[in-house]
Scaffold this active site. Structure first.
Site, mmCIF file in Angstrom:
data_model
loop_
_atom_site.group_PDB
_atom_site.id
_atom_site.type_symbol
_atom_site.label_atom_id
_atom_site.label_comp_id
_atom_site.label_asym_id
_atom_site.label_seq_id
_atom_site.Cartn_x
_atom_site.Cartn_y
_atom_site.Cartn_z
ATOM 1 N N CYS A 1 60.363 -19.503 -19.356
ATOM 2 C CA CYS A 1 62.087 -19.522 -19.949
ATOM 3 C C CYS A 1 62.089 -18.106 -20.218
ATOM 4 C CB CYS A 1 61.779 -20.213 -20.269
ATOM 5 S SG CYS A 1 61.058 -22.047 -19.655
ATOM 6 N N HIS B 1 68.144 -20.360 -24.266
ATOM 7 C CA HIS B 1 67.134 -20.727 -22.906
ATOM 8 C C HIS B 1 67.360 -22.112 -23.008
ATOM 9 C CE1 HIS B 1 64.951 -22.345 -20.031
ATOM 10 N NE2 HIS B 1 64.170 -22.838 -20.951
ATOM 11 N N ASN C 1 66.628 -28.069 -17.227
ATOM 12 C CA ASN C 1 66.203 -26.380 -17.484
ATOM 13 C C ASN C 1 65.882 -26.186 -16.460
ATOM 14 O OD1 ASN C 1 63.857 -24.620 -18.914
ATOM 15 N ND2 ASN C 1 62.809 -25.561 -20.091
HETATM 16 N N1 ACO Z 1 62.281 -42.333 -20.009
HETATM 17 C C1 ACO Z 1 61.871 -43.116 -21.000
HETATM 18 N N2 ACO Z 1 60.851 -43.153 -21.813
HETATM 19 C C2 ACO Z 1 59.957 -42.141 -21.945
HETATM 20 C C3 ACO Z 1 60.580 -40.691 -20.575
HETATM 21 C C4 ACO Z 1 61.763 -40.921 -20.232
HETATM 22 N N3 ACO Z 1 61.595 -39.687 -19.550
HETATM 23 N N4 ACO Z 1 59.623 -39.559 -21.008
HETATM 24 C C5 ACO Z 1 58.756 -40.605 -21.679
HETATM 25 N N5 ACO Z 1 59.498 -41.389 -22.515
HETATM 26 C C6 ACO Z 1 59.081 -42.522 -23.467
HETATM 27 C C7 ACO Z 1 57.478 -41.844 -23.725
HETATM 28 O O1 ACO Z 1 56.254 -42.918 -22.876
HETATM 29 C C8 ACO Z 1 57.384 -42.813 -24.648
HETATM 30 O O2 ACO Z 1 56.575 -44.153 -25.195
HETATM 31 P P1 ACO Z 1 55.882 -44.648 -26.479
HETATM 32 O O3 ACO Z 1 56.143 -44.730 -27.032
HETATM 33 O O4 ACO Z 1 55.837 -46.299 -25.334
HETATM 34 O O5 ACO Z 1 54.656 -43.937 -25.939
HETATM 35 C C9 ACO Z 1 58.414 -41.808 -25.829
HETATM 36 O O6 ACO Z 1 59.199 -41.637 -24.329
HETATM 37 C C10 ACO Z 1 58.430 -41.343 -26.805
HETATM 38 O O7 ACO Z 1 57.796 -39.666 -26.112
HETATM 39 P P2 ACO Z 1 57.704 -38.496 -26.562
HETATM 40 O O8 ACO Z 1 56.825 -37.696 -25.684
HETATM 41 O O9 ACO Z 1 57.238 -39.176 -27.458
HETATM 42 O O10 ACO Z 1 59.649 -38.433 -26.344
HETATM 43 P P3 ACO Z 1 59.752 -37.261 -27.965
HETATM 44 O O11 ACO Z 1 61.245 -37.558 -28.804
HETATM 45 O O12 ACO Z 1 59.079 -35.902 -28.489
HETATM 46 O O13 ACO Z 1 60.629 -36.473 -26.819
HETATM 47 C C11 ACO Z 1 60.809 -34.442 -25.047
HETATM 48 C C12 ACO Z 1 60.088 -35.689 -25.349
HETATM 49 C C13 ACO Z 1 62.683 -34.669 -24.822
HETATM 50 C C14 ACO Z 1 60.533 -34.067 -23.961
HETATM 51 C C15 ACO Z 1 60.664 -33.787 -26.589
HETATM 52 O O14 ACO Z 1 59.874 -33.523 -27.327
HETATM 53 C C16 ACO Z 1 61.374 -32.495 -26.559
HETATM 54 O O15 ACO Z 1 62.822 -32.356 -26.644
HETATM 55 N N6 ACO Z 1 60.561 -31.379 -26.754
HETATM 56 C C17 ACO Z 1 60.839 -30.185 -26.102
HETATM 57 C C18 ACO Z 1 60.573 -28.762 -25.034
HETATM 58 C C19 ACO Z 1 61.454 -29.299 -24.281
HETATM 59 O O16 ACO Z 1 62.712 -28.982 -24.172
HETATM 60 N N7 ACO Z 1 60.739 -29.003 -22.768
HETATM 61 C C20 ACO Z 1 61.425 -28.160 -22.133
HETATM 62 C C21 ACO Z 1 60.874 -27.450 -20.907
HETATM 63 S S1 ACO Z 1 60.041 -26.170 -21.229
HETATM 64 C C22 ACO Z 1 60.450 -24.634 -22.703
HETATM 65 O O17 ACO Z 1 61.889 -24.904 -21.698
HETATM 66 C C23 ACO Z 1 60.208 -23.709 -23.658
#
Ligand code: ACO
Length: 324
Positions: A111, A251, A281
């Site tokens: 990215c 980004h 993204n």
């Molecule tokens: N729909 C519904 N539920 C979901 C989904 C989905 N698409 N994906 C995960 N869940 C569930 C999980 O299974 C988990 O359930 P559980 O509690 O029963 O186990 C729950 O949601 C929470 O999951 P987490 O992974 O802890 O969710 P979090 O609040 O951390 O959000 C996210 C995830 C949005 C990816 C967050 O961590 C984030 O924003 N991270 C930044 C990373 C990012 O943006 N990466 C993009 C690519 S990297 C880059 O470009 C640099």
């Protein structure tokens, strides 16, 4: 010698897929995706490829710049999803555009790729040997997603963004005033995707298909820590104050990451345009597509001070400050 962006272009696939569309295929919801990321839809390639998207974006940028393909000295594409391992995307692009004089190669900085390409051409052009370059971020990330893994596939989209860069004799303060690149390979596994496995008469890996794996929370922490630091560093290097910056183009991974960065930098969200709502993204393509969108909407005036910043797998990051 300094460099200037003299044209921008972008392209996304025709198919627009909403969060509701995804929730018909997997256990997810518009509410979950929107509240955690800000994403409402993304474009996915069906008839397009990384190369066709790159060609469309490149043509639009050349057109805006009033530059012919034959004038290009350098083509650098940032991508992790080129259509072929050989030849590289930039050479495919060179052939499609007829950019006969250019040399062409790809880089992989995920990215941060567009920022890496920008700084790389800055080095090439400042040597005085080359005059005009085309840089791109181009991705069809949908092909490296596991569509059974709702925690990653809902976040990403496909598209390409391009910029034509020209060297110019430094006059007043303009062009790219500061740029940086960074990486931390030690934390690389928090966002990874294997390549094809070893394959020869001495190994047997079956039909393993490699996909993207991500520790979302670790990536989130990395982004929120690193982006404001990188932005502050280029602003300081350019001898400016944060309040002087007109636009921050970050980004487009997640709206909450952008909000957290804005807060840490003490800047209002109005200075941080976003398109992740419609694009998701798109890795290396996110920053140049956003730049093209704000440019074509007339949101940038001559003399505006703009910070671009990327962050992603590697882990890598990059930032640049330019005066339009
Ligand atoms: N729909 C519904 N539920 C979901 C989904 C989905 N698409 N994906 C995960 N869940 C569930 C999980 O299974 C988990 O359930 P559980 O509690 O029963 O186990 C729950 O949601 C929470 O999951 P987490 O992974 O802890 O969710 P979090 O609040 O951390 O959000 C996210 C995830 C949005 C990816 C967050 O961590 C984030 O924003 N991270 C930044 C990373 C990012 O943006 N990466 C993009 C690519 S990297 C880059 O470009 C640099």
């Amino acid at each position: 010698m300094n460099i200037k962006i003299i044209g921008t272009g972008s392209a996304v696939p025709k198919l627009r897929v909403t969060n509701d569309d995804l929730s018909k295929m997997m256990d997810t919801s518009d509410e979950w995706i929107k509240s955690r990321t800000g994403i409402r839809a993304r474009h996915l390639a069906v008839e397009e490829s990384t190369t066709t998207l790159a060609v469309d974006a490149a043509r639009a940028a050349l057109n805006m710049a009033g530059v012919t393909a034959g004038e290009l000295d350098i083509i650098i594409s940032a991508t992790v999803t080129q259509d072929r391992l050989l030849p590289n995307l930039s050479c495919e692009l060179q052939a499609a555009l007829g950019a006969d004089r250019a040399f062409a190669f790809d880089i992989n900085a995920a990215c941060s790729g567009f920022l890496y390409a920008l700084n790389l051409v800055r080095m090439y052009l400042s040597s005085g040997r080359y005059k005009t370059a085309l840089i791109l971020g181009a991705e069809t990330l949908s092909k490296i997603m596991d569509w059974n893994d709702r925690s990653t596939c809902v976040l990403f989209g496909d598209g390409a963004g391009a910029a034509v860069i020209r060297a110019f004799e430094e006059d007043e303060k303009s062009g790219v005033l500061a740029a940086l690149q960074g990486s931390d390979g030690g934390k690389g596994m928090v966002l990874n995707c294997r390549n094809r496995p070893l394959n020869n008469p001495y190994v047997d890996h079956g039909n393993e298909v490699p996909y993207v794996h991500m520790n979302g929370q670790e990536v989130y922490k990395f982004a929120v820590r690193t982006v404001p630091k990188a932005v502050a560093q280029v602003v300081e290097e350019a001898g400016m104050s944060m309040d002087e910056i007109d636009l921050f183009l970050l980004h487009q991974a997640n709206y909450r990451i952008i909000e957290a960065a804005a807060k840490r930098l003490g800047q209002p969200m109005e200075k941080f345009p976003t398109n992740l709502q419609e694009c998701g993204n798109i890795s290396a393509a996110s920053v140049p597509i956003l730049l093209d969108e704000v440019n074509r909407r007339g949101m940038i005036k001559k003399g505006d001070k703009i910070v671009l910043a990327g962050f992603g797998a590697g882990l890598t990051w990059g930032a640049a400050l330019l005066i339009w």
